[in-house]
Design a protein around this motif. Structure first.
Motif, mmCIF file in Angstrom:
data_model
loop_
_atom_site.group_PDB
_atom_site.id
_atom_site.type_symbol
_atom_site.label_atom_id
_atom_site.label_comp_id
_atom_site.label_asym_id
_atom_site.label_seq_id
_atom_site.Cartn_x
_atom_site.Cartn_y
_atom_site.Cartn_z
ATOM 1 N N MET A 72 4.065 -20.431 28.052
ATOM 2 C CA MET A 72 4.369 -21.610 28.648
ATOM 3 C C MET A 72 3.275 -21.799 29.752
ATOM 4 O O MET A 72 2.704 -22.717 30.085
ATOM 5 C CB MET A 72 5.995 -21.700 29.182
ATOM 6 N N LEU A 73 3.467 -20.855 30.795
ATOM 7 C CA LEU A 73 2.448 -20.822 31.993
ATOM 8 C C LEU A 73 1.900 -19.544 31.951
ATOM 9 O O LEU A 73 2.352 -18.577 32.060
ATOM 10 C CB LEU A 73 3.339 -20.995 33.084
ATOM 11 N N GLU A 74 0.547 -19.770 32.151
ATOM 12 C CA GLU A 74 -0.667 -18.696 32.175
ATOM 13 C C GLU A 74 -1.149 -18.717 33.597
ATOM 14 O O GLU A 74 -2.323 -19.623 33.703
ATOM 15 C CB GLU A 74 -1.343 -18.641 31.239
ATOM 16 N N ILE A 75 -0.824 -18.023 34.614
ATOM 17 C CA ILE A 75 -1.903 -18.268 35.643
ATOM 18 C C ILE A 75 -2.846 -17.112 35.779
ATOM 19 O O ILE A 75 -2.255 -15.730 35.672
ATOM 20 C CB ILE A 75 -0.831 -17.814 36.923
ATOM 21 N N LYS A 76 -3.894 -17.279 35.987
ATOM 22 C CA LYS A 76 -5.022 -16.207 35.922
ATOM 23 C C LYS A 76 -6.001 -15.912 37.235
ATOM 24 O O LYS A 76 -6.757 -17.061 37.367
ATOM 25 C CB LYS A 76 -5.754 -16.114 34.777
ATOM 26 N N ASP A 77 -5.626 -14.878 38.054
ATOM 27 C CA ASP A 77 -6.520 -14.837 39.134
ATOM 28 C C ASP A 77 -6.730 -16.291 40.142
ATOM 29 O O ASP A 77 -7.646 -16.578 40.688
ATOM 30 C CB ASP A 77 -7.929 -14.490 38.779
ATOM 31 N N LEU A 78 -5.533 -16.811 40.399
ATOM 32 C CA LEU A 78 -5.617 -18.096 41.146
ATOM 33 C C LEU A 78 -5.527 -17.751 42.371
ATOM 34 O O LEU A 78 -5.122 -17.063 43.070
ATOM 35 C CB LEU A 78 -4.073 -18.852 40.661
ATOM 36 N N THR B 287 -1.755 -13.598 39.301
ATOM 37 C CA THR B 287 -1.850 -13.511 37.913
ATOM 38 C C THR B 287 -0.498 -13.579 37.588
ATOM 39 O O THR B 287 0.316 -12.250 37.874
ATOM 40 C CB THR B 287 -2.807 -12.384 37.309
ATOM 41 N N LEU B 288 0.094 -14.179 36.646
ATOM 42 C CA LEU B 288 1.622 -14.545 36.276
ATOM 43 C C LEU B 288 1.675 -15.272 35.018
ATOM 44 O O LEU B 288 0.974 -16.068 34.651
ATOM 45 C CB LEU B 288 2.230 -15.133 37.596
ATOM 46 N N SER B 289 2.388 -14.606 33.878
ATOM 47 C CA SER B 289 2.828 -15.134 32.791
ATOM 48 C C SER B 289 4.240 -15.291 32.590
ATOM 49 O O SER B 289 5.242 -14.764 32.944
ATOM 50 C CB SER B 289 2.240 -14.106 31.758
ATOM 51 N N VAL B 290 4.478 -16.692 32.249
ATOM 52 C CA VAL B 290 5.985 -17.062 32.342
ATOM 53 C C VAL B 290 6.175 -17.809 30.737
ATOM 54 O O VAL B 290 5.365 -18.643 30.308
ATOM 55 C CB VAL B 290 6.282 -18.162 33.229
ATOM 56 N N LYS B 291 7.161 -17.213 30.182
ATOM 57 C CA LYS B 291 7.536 -17.497 28.699
ATOM 58 C C LYS B 291 8.618 -18.463 28.676
ATOM 59 O O LYS B 291 9.713 -18.230 29.729
ATOM 60 C CB LYS B 291 7.755 -16.446 27.640
ATOM 61 N N PRO B 292 8.980 -19.342 27.735
ATOM 62 C CA PRO B 292 10.067 -20.007 27.712
ATOM 63 C C PRO B 292 11.539 -19.264 27.598
ATOM 64 O O PRO B 292 11.338 -18.324 27.128
ATOM 65 C CB PRO B 292 10.166 -20.854 26.259
ATOM 66 N N GLY B 293 12.513 -19.805 28.478
ATOM 67 C CA GLY B 293 13.621 -18.978 28.540
ATOM 68 C C GLY B 293 13.772 -17.958 29.456
ATOM 69 O O GLY B 293 14.835 -17.445 29.883
ATOM 70 N N VAL C 28 10.983 -9.891 38.366
ATOM 71 C CA VAL C 28 10.796 -9.996 39.747
ATOM 72 C C VAL C 28 9.180 -9.823 40.119
ATOM 73 O O VAL C 28 8.834 -8.390 40.103
ATOM 74 C CB VAL C 28 11.754 -9.223 40.640
ATOM 75 N N HIS C 29 8.753 -10.487 41.113
ATOM 76 C CA HIS C 29 7.581 -10.296 41.531
ATOM 77 C C HIS C 29 7.321 -10.086 43.209
ATOM 78 O O HIS C 29 8.148 -10.940 43.537
ATOM 79 C CB HIS C 29 6.452 -11.239 41.112
ATOM 80 N N VAL D 148 2.097 -7.883 44.310
ATOM 81 C CA VAL D 148 1.691 -6.206 44.764
ATOM 82 C C VAL D 148 2.810 -5.491 43.869
ATOM 83 O O VAL D 148 2.419 -4.113 43.641
ATOM 84 C CB VAL D 148 1.900 -6.062 46.135
ATOM 85 N N LYS D 149 3.819 -6.246 43.238
ATOM 86 C CA LYS D 149 4.615 -5.184 42.335
ATOM 87 C C LYS D 149 5.426 -6.417 41.514
ATOM 88 O O LYS D 149 5.847 -7.294 41.898
ATOM 89 C CB LYS D 149 5.556 -4.542 43.041
ATOM 90 N N SER D 150 5.559 -5.988 40.124
ATOM 91 C CA SER D 150 6.422 -6.572 39.233
ATOM 92 C C SER D 150 7.300 -5.532 38.692
ATOM 93 O O SER D 150 6.668 -4.681 38.069
ATOM 94 C CB SER D 150 5.358 -7.532 38.117
ATOM 95 N N SER D 151 8.357 -6.047 38.326
ATOM 96 C CA SER D 151 9.451 -5.115 37.717
ATOM 97 C C SER D 151 10.443 -6.112 37.036
ATOM 98 O O SER D 151 10.506 -7.353 37.151
ATOM 99 C CB SER D 151 9.843 -4.478 38.642
#
Lengths: 491, 248
Positions: free
Chosen positions: B1-7, B21-27, B216-217, B225-228
């Motif tokens: 749905m949302l693809e953020i790349k090196d913004l 950089t962050l990727s969000v999918k529906p739901g 969580v980012h 700096v961290k995603s989990s």
């Protein structure tokens, strides 16, 4: 719940507005081609004589005009307003122009179709269906009333609502008694000019104890090239009566400046109430400040009787120059004067407007709510006088005077004057100046509302206190005007 | 749905976002956490299209479209909603009028007719229940004289009315007492479904007790700096942000 419904009607209107807002031209800039019967240019006693003769006026009317003219010649144009007024050549103006066909019309079919077309473009409710809306219209096209509707209904209540010229012929006693009693011809330069050359206008008399069953409405329209329009309105509300009067104005686009100097006089007797609402949208000139109407108006009402009330509501978006101070003389004890105003200036428009509340009666009260909105390179001034005379005990006044700025090239000014000769008076004055914030606009954008509409929404919110005082159908028109007037002024 | 790349984004020439950089999918529900000044609110503003920020690099694709090309109002009409950290007051504009205008703008964008008065009132009633707000609130001017809690509830109410595909809630929990927090969180949870996504921006873990995130980012100095998973939030609650600052 009515409250909510109204708002919804308005917002539906706002949607519709979107489609209309795409063009930046002055919306009502068209010109109707009707044969004009006019006097030559210039101003002198002969011209006034011819004007009076053309209108088949009685001798006393001509005398009044000539006295006014002679007085006017001794006067100078006022220079105290915060306005830059180009020099006006009063000899270069045609003081009388009337549509040629001077027949009395029985029905709309007989009226010049071109004229009807003009009215249609303006959305003037002359047609039968508008009867349902409860609006009686005395439409003034140039100088002669073309059509008066619903007079019979009004006549049943004993209400007189006709053109000023007719009133001079048919109700001379009333006209003689009250004309100039609120605004004498000596009052000011433009009042003297109007008294000398006024062409026509409206006359209204509400008899004792009568509540006028419909909103009375006059649409003015300036239409002939180079013709100054000098309207005169006289409205008398006898004891215990009520009337709501609407005045709306549009003018066709013109390159040269047009002078307009009107007089409105209101007399309210014991316990009478008069509501006078105006939406003024005359051609403001183009973006460079070329053309546009000069609007020098004297509007004044007297609360002559005890417990009487006069309420002025105005939405002013048009004219290149506006000089206008609807005022109340509060003579009766416990009388009430109100002034609610929204004045918008954009591009090179100049407005110097406000009110005067003169308290003579005991326990008389007044309210002034003025909302100025300036954009472009315009100058918008509020000028208001609250005067309390020595014997007027227990007077109250509340004045609120707000300015909203769009952009940083415009100006907003306030000139409050206070003359209080009675120390029991309670006078309050509040003033604010604000700007439309980028954060407000972004908030609207983020909800899917584009910037143009966001400004419309914010402006209408800002002016709501005043818009709410207008009759419903007028309020909608006024909302449109506010937004249209400010098109393209931010961004 | 949302693809953020090196913004990357800057304000007044100062770079705030330094390659997100962050990727969000529906739901999904994503939580973005981080200490003050790490760029959380800037990220929200840039995604919503606030022009005070200048995008200096990277890309954002939303439903396959270049989001950065769209003006803010079109992003909103296409289903992006920002719950403001500091909702502004608009004096004299009633919530009813504001919401109706917003909904009709959205409908017009989709080629639909304006909503009828009765449908609109019905919708209002329904959505007000979700955030437990009283009628009087919607009759008042937009956010004018609202308490901090009322403003935040009002944001969720607007979100419920507009039914966004992607909601970004910027510090919606700040300034809320525990009851208001519960109401706001319940509102968000009720509106969750498999087709929409939420980005919850917060400083504290406590909101995440109520809105359980899938990811969580941690944002720090303009970078993730961290995603989990959701357990990261608890770890942050326990240890604070300092250990991450030291690592970076």
């Amino acid at each position: 719940m009515i409250y909510i419904e109204n708002i919804e009607d308005m917002s539906a209107e706002q949607d519709q507005l979107l489609n209309e807002v795409t063009s930046n031209d002055y919306k009502y800039g068209f010109y109707t081609d009707v044969d004009i019967d006019s006097l030559p240019k210039g101003l002198n006693e002969d011209i006034i004589g011819m004007l009076s003769a053309k209108k088949q006026e009685p001798e006393w009317m001509l005398e009044f005009r000539l006295k006014a003219f002679r007085h006017w010649q001794t006067m100078k144009m006022p220079a105290w307003a915060h306005l830059k007024i180009p020099e006006i050549n009063y000899q270069d103006i045609i003081y009388y122009a009337a549509p040629k066909r001077k027949v009395q019309y029985e029905s709309l079919d007989e009226v010049d179709p071109e004229l009807i077309e003009t009215f249609k473009k303006l959305g003037i409710p002359l047609e039968e269906q508008k009867h349902l809306a409860g609006v009686a219209v005395d439409a003034v096209m140039d100088s002669v009333s073309v059509k008066t509707t619903f007079r019979e209904t009004l006549a049943e209540h004993g209400i007189i609502f006709c053109s000023f010229s007719e009133a001079v012929k048919e109700h001379p006693d009333l006209v003689k008694k009250y004309m100039g009693s609120v605004v004498p011809y000596t009052d000011n330069y433009f009042a003297a000019l109007n008294s000398a050359v006024f062409s026509d206008g409206s006359f209204c008399y509400i008899p004792k104890g009568v509540r006028c069953p419909m909103e009375l409405s006059t649409y003015f329209r300036i239409n002939a090239s180079n013709t100054g329009q000098f309207e005169r309105t006289l409205l008398i509300a006898d004891d215990d009566s009520y009337v709501s009067y609407l005045e709306g104005c549009t003018a066709p686009m013109r390159d040269e400046n047009q002078l307009h100097a009107a007089i409105v006089e209101i007399v309210a007797m014991d316990n009478a109430e008069v509501k006078y609402s105006t939406v003024q949208n005359w051609y403001p000139g183009n973006k460079e400040g070329k053309g546009g109407i000069y609007n020098f108006v004297t509007k004044r009402g007297i609360c002559k009787g005890d417990n009487s009330k006069i309420s002025w509501t105005q939405v002013e978006t048009g004219s290149a120059i506006t000089w206008k101070y609807p005022s109340c003389i509060l003579k009766g004890d416990n009388s009430i004067g109100e002034f609610y105003s929204v004045a918008v200036t954009n591009n090179h428009q100049q407005a110097d407007t406000g009110s005067k509340m003169i308290h003579l009666g005991k326990n008389s009260r007044s309210t002034i709510i003025s909302k100025g909105i300036s954009a472009g390179k315009s100058q918008n001034s509020y000028r208001g006088l609250v005067k309390v005379l020595k014997n007027a005990d227990g007077v109250r006044n509340f004045t609120q005077c707000d300015s909203l700025l769009l952009g940083d090239q415009c100006g907003a000014h306030t000139f409050p004057y206070l003359e209080v000769d009675n120390d029991t008076a309670i006078i309050e004055h509040e003033a604010t100046t604000s700007k439309i914030g980028e954060d407000q606009i972004f908030y609207c954008n983020q909800r899917g509302i584009d910037t143009e509409n966001a400004i419309g929404l914010i402006i209408n919110g800002y002016a709501k206190e005043v818009l709410n005082k207008l009759p419903m159908e007028f309020a909608v028109e006024a909302q449109k005007l506010l937004q249209i007037s400010l098109e393209g002024s931010v961004g | 749905m949302l693809e953020i790349k090196d913004l990357r984004a800057a304000i007044d020439g100062k770079e705030i976002l330094k390659g997100i950089t962050l990727s969000v999918k529906p739901g999904e529900v994503h939580a973005v956490m981080g200490p003050n000044g790490s760029g959380k609110s800037t990220l929200a503003s840039v995604l919503a299209g606030r022009e005070t920020f200048e995008v200096t690099g990277g890309s954002v694709s939303y439903l396959g479209e270049d989001l950065l090309e769209l003006p803010a109002e079109d992003r909103a009409r296409k289903g992006i909603f920002l719950g403001f950290q500091y909702p502004v007051e608009i004096p004299g504009v009633s919530m009813v009028n504001f919401m109706k205008t917003a909904i009709n703008e959205q409908r017009k964008f989709k080629g639909m007719d304006p909503i009828s008065a009765s449908d609109f009132l019905k919708l209002m009633r329904e959505k007000k229940e979700i955030v437990e707000i009283t009628s009087s609130l919607t009759n008042r001017s937009v956010n004018e004289g609202f308490s901090g809690g009322e403003k935040k509830k009002n944001e969720i109410f607007q979100m419920a009315m507009l039914e966004p595909k992607l909601a970004i809630l910027d510090e919606t929990d700040s300034g809320l007492d525990i009851d208001a927090l519960r109401i706001v969180a319940n509102g968000v949870n009720k509106l969750r479904n498999k087709d929409n996504a939420t980005i919850v921006i917060t400083h504290y873990q406590r909101l995440l007790d109520h809105i359980v995130p899938d990811h969580v980012h941690v944002l720090y100095k303009g970078r993730i700096v961290k995603s989990s998973g959701k357990e990261l939030a608890l770890e942050l609650e326990e240890k604070g942000y300092d250990w991450l600052k030291e690592e970076n």
